[in-house]
Design an enzyme around this catalytic site. Structure first.
Site, PDB file in Angstrom:
ATOM      1  CB  ALA A  91      -0.925  -0.005   1.216  1.00 21.00           C
ATOM      2  CE1 TYR A  92       5.555   5.489   2.586  1.00 22.36           C
ATOM      3  CE2 TYR A  92       7.252   3.986   1.790  1.00 22.36           C
ATOM      4  CZ  TYR A  92       6.882   5.228   2.248  1.00 22.36           C
ATOM      5  OH  TYR A  92       7.820   6.221   2.371  1.00 22.36           O
ATOM      6  CB  VAL A  93       5.186   0.335  -2.947  1.00 24.08           C
ATOM      7  CG1 VAL A  93       5.467   0.317  -4.431  1.00 24.08           C
ATOM      8  CG2 VAL A  93       6.476   0.082  -2.171  1.00 24.08           C
ATOM      9  CB  SER A 105       0.825   6.009  -1.363  1.00 28.06           C
ATOM     10  OG  SER A 105       2.005   5.838  -0.604  1.00 28.06           O
ATOM     11  CE  LYS A 106       6.074   8.315   0.074  1.00 27.04           C
ATOM     12  NZ  LYS A 106       6.160   9.791   0.206  1.00 27.04           N
TER      13      LYS A 106
END
Length: 246
Positions: free
Chosen positions: A154-156, A158-159
């Site tokens: 999920a973090y990736v 967003s990035k």
């Protein structure tokens, strides 16, 4: 005693701690007047401002949620009123919540994407409307977009959106002499990275790079200073500042 003229002005979101604080202090040493944006920790932001001012620089703190367009419009206006304009916007504000795709709480997904995607979009929108010719916008991605580690899905996501946004904005600002780039740090010794990791895990990350150490916030701040200053021919790029991590 006359106050020296301000030649260049930088706004650093997430400037109250971690990479943001070190980047703000680095830009101040380069002669920038610096606005330190914070969301919830005013005391930390004021510490950064006090450190810059004590070192002979000029700084102020501005509050507000990066995902709130009204708050950011006010913040940008405050900086312009105080320092006469804005030349560089460095968007380090972000949050990281790790879990496998299978089990991630969707409320955490929404929270992370609000700050990392919408927040970046709002800040970039204000930057596109405000930054003076000869200026720069520096967004923040992560080297995990390339390394694709488990639990970072999920973090990736967003990035990866931040990277795409960066490349498009660079092209939308054609003819205005404003560069737009993203920095993608590797493992860096910040509270955000170290949170929840045991010593063995941290050591494994450190050994993953050919330099066999974690990055330091100062390493990333040097990259920011390069993009904010002399790197006028680097535009629409993602710079992997990660010590050679594959």
């Amino acid at each position: 005693m006359n106050t020296p003229a301000i030649h260049r002005v930088a706004l650093v979101t997430g400037g109250s701690g971690g990479i943001g604080r070190v980047a703000a202090e680095r830009l101040a040493r380069d002669g920038f007047a610096v606005a330190v944006q914070y969301a919830g920790n005013r005391a930390k932001a004021e510490e950064t401002v006090a450190a810059i001012n004590a070192a002979g620089g000029r700084a102020l703190a501005v509050g507000g949620d990066v995902a709130d367009e009204d708050a950011m419009s006010t913040a940008f206006d405050t900086v312009r009123s105080a320092f006469g304009g804005i030349d560089v916007v460095v968007n380090t504000a972000g949050i990281m919540i790790l879990a496998p795709v299978e089990t991630l709480d969707l409320a955490d997904l929404d929270r992370m994407h609000r700050t990392n995607i919408r927040g970046t979009f709002v800040v970039n929108q204000q930057a596109a409307r405000t930054v003076r010719p000869g200026g720069a916008v520096v967004n923040f991605s992560t080297s995990v977009v390339r390394t694709q580690l488990p639990t970072y899905g999920a973090y990736v996501a967003s990035k990866a959106a931040v990277e795409a946004m960066t490349l498009v904005l660079a092209r939308e600002l054609r003819g205005r002499d404003i560069t737009v780039n993203a920095v993608a740090p590797g493992p860096t010794a910040t509270p955000l990275f170290l949170q929840g990791k045991d010593e063995e895990t941290v050591d494994r990350f450190a050994k993953a790079t050919p330099l066999e150490r974690l990055g330091r916030p100062e390493d990333i701040a040097e990259t920011v200073a390069f993009l904010a200053g002399p790197a006028r021919w680097i535009n629409g790029q993602v710079i992997y500042a990660n010590g050679g991590l594959a």
